[in-house]
Design an enzyme around this catalytic site. Structure first.
Site, PDB file in Angstrom:
ATOM      1  N   GLY A 241       0.838  -1.186   0.000  1.00 15.71           N
ATOM      2  CA  GLY A 241       0.000   0.000   0.000  1.00 15.71           C
ATOM      3  C   GLY A 241       0.874   1.237   0.000  1.00 15.71           C
TER       4      GLY A 241
ATOM      5  CD  GLN B 234       3.424   5.863   2.771  1.00 10.05           C
ATOM      6  OE1 GLN B 234       2.461   5.290   2.284  1.00 10.05           O
ATOM      7  NE2 GLN B 234       4.438   5.207   3.326  1.00 10.05           N
TER       8      GLN B 234
ATOM      9  CB  CYS C 282       5.300   2.382   7.507  1.00 11.06           C
ATOM     10  SG  CYS C 282       4.762   3.857   6.613  1.00 11.06           S
ATOM     11  CG  LEU C 283       6.745   1.182   1.452  1.00 13.59           C
ATOM     12  CD1 LEU C 283       6.081   1.500   0.118  1.00 13.59           C
ATOM     13  CD2 LEU C 283       7.871   0.187   1.277  1.00 13.59           C
TER      14      LEU C 283
ATOM     15  CG  HIS D  69      -0.486   1.123   7.379  1.00 10.64           C
ATOM     16  ND1 HIS D  69       0.468   0.661   8.273  1.00 10.64           N
ATOM     17  CD2 HIS D  69       0.153   2.012   6.557  1.00 10.64           C
ATOM     18  CE1 HIS D  69       1.628   1.272   7.995  1.00 10.64           C
ATOM     19  NE2 HIS D  69       1.462   2.084   6.967  1.00 10.64           N
ATOM     20  CD  GLU D  70      -0.988   2.406   2.822  1.00 11.25           C
ATOM     21  OE1 GLU D  70      -0.588   3.578   2.719  1.00 11.25           O
ATOM     22  OE2 GLU D  70      -0.218   1.459   3.092  1.00 11.25           O
TER      23      GLU D  70
ATOM     24  CG  HIS E 254       0.237   6.856   5.606  1.00  9.70           C
ATOM     25  ND1 HIS E 254       1.370   7.362   6.197  1.00  9.70           N
ATOM     26  CD2 HIS E 254       0.479   5.543   5.395  1.00  9.70           C
ATOM     27  CE1 HIS E 254       2.263   6.382   6.347  1.00  9.70           C
ATOM     28  NE2 HIS E 254       1.750   5.260   5.870  1.00  9.70           N
TER      29      HIS E 254
HETATM   30 CO    CO Z   1       2.684   3.393   5.891  1.00 14.96          CO
END
Ligand code: CO
Length: 185
Positions: A45, A50, A98-99, A140-141, A144
């Protein structure tokens, strides 16, 4: 085009993102680039903040979890202006990453079932129920888009123990095999 992924500490990750409308410029290209960026970093995701864009959009592809959850095969979706209407069931833990926060993983407790209203990439409005890993990724997304990171869900003591590693990430003192932008480097 692959975008650099913004690392922990960048203020864009803490901003509440803005809704967009059908006139948003070059949306198709942006979405294609979001997928390309996500796949290049082996993510499941990716939310627009991000990559430094404070808009309410995220992409996901949960196919990698289709071994355990067959309904996730080819589960590739775009969520625009999503609203989580309902979260139900007994919270379950999963070791999330998380990226934007490479090399850190923590068990995060979330509800297993959600109802989401969102527009897809063709501006068709959906109201759908998601369960299991699909729900988990969306939660999660979605966080953000409100400036919330997965580490905000762990207890304060545990978070404090991570603080020096988080600072290292902001400074770029972390080894990653995808392109990133570090706020303190
Ligand atoms: Co993340």
């Amino acid at each position: 085009m692959i975008y650099p992924i913004v690392a922990y500490g960048d203020p864009v990750l803490r901003r509440k993102a803005e809704e967009i409308d059908e006139n948003y410029p070059d949306l198709d290209t942006f979405i294609a680039n979001m997928f390309e960026t996500m796949y290049a970093s082996n993510g499941v995701g990716l939310a627009a903040p991000q990559v430094g864009k404070s808009i309410r959009l995220f992409v996901m592809d949960a196919d990698t979890f289709s071994d355990e959850e067959p309904e996730l095969a080819d589960f590739k979706k775009v969520f625009i202006n999503p609203i989580i209407i309902e979260e139900t069931g007994e919270k379950w833990a999963f070791n999330e990453g998380c990226l934007s926060i490479p090399k850190i993983r923590e068990d995060i407790w979330r509800e297993p079932e959600i109802v989401v209203e969102y527009y897809d990439e063709n501006w068709i409005l959906h109201e759908e129920t998601f369960k299991g890993m699909a729900a988990r990724i969306i939660q999660h997304e979605y966080d953000h888009l409100d400036g919330i990171l997965f580490i905000d869900h762990i207890n304060p003591l545990r978070k404090k123990m991570l603080s020096s590693r988080l600072k290292d990430i902001s400074r770029g003192r972390v080894r990653v095999d995808y392109k990133m932008k570090f706020p303190l480097k």
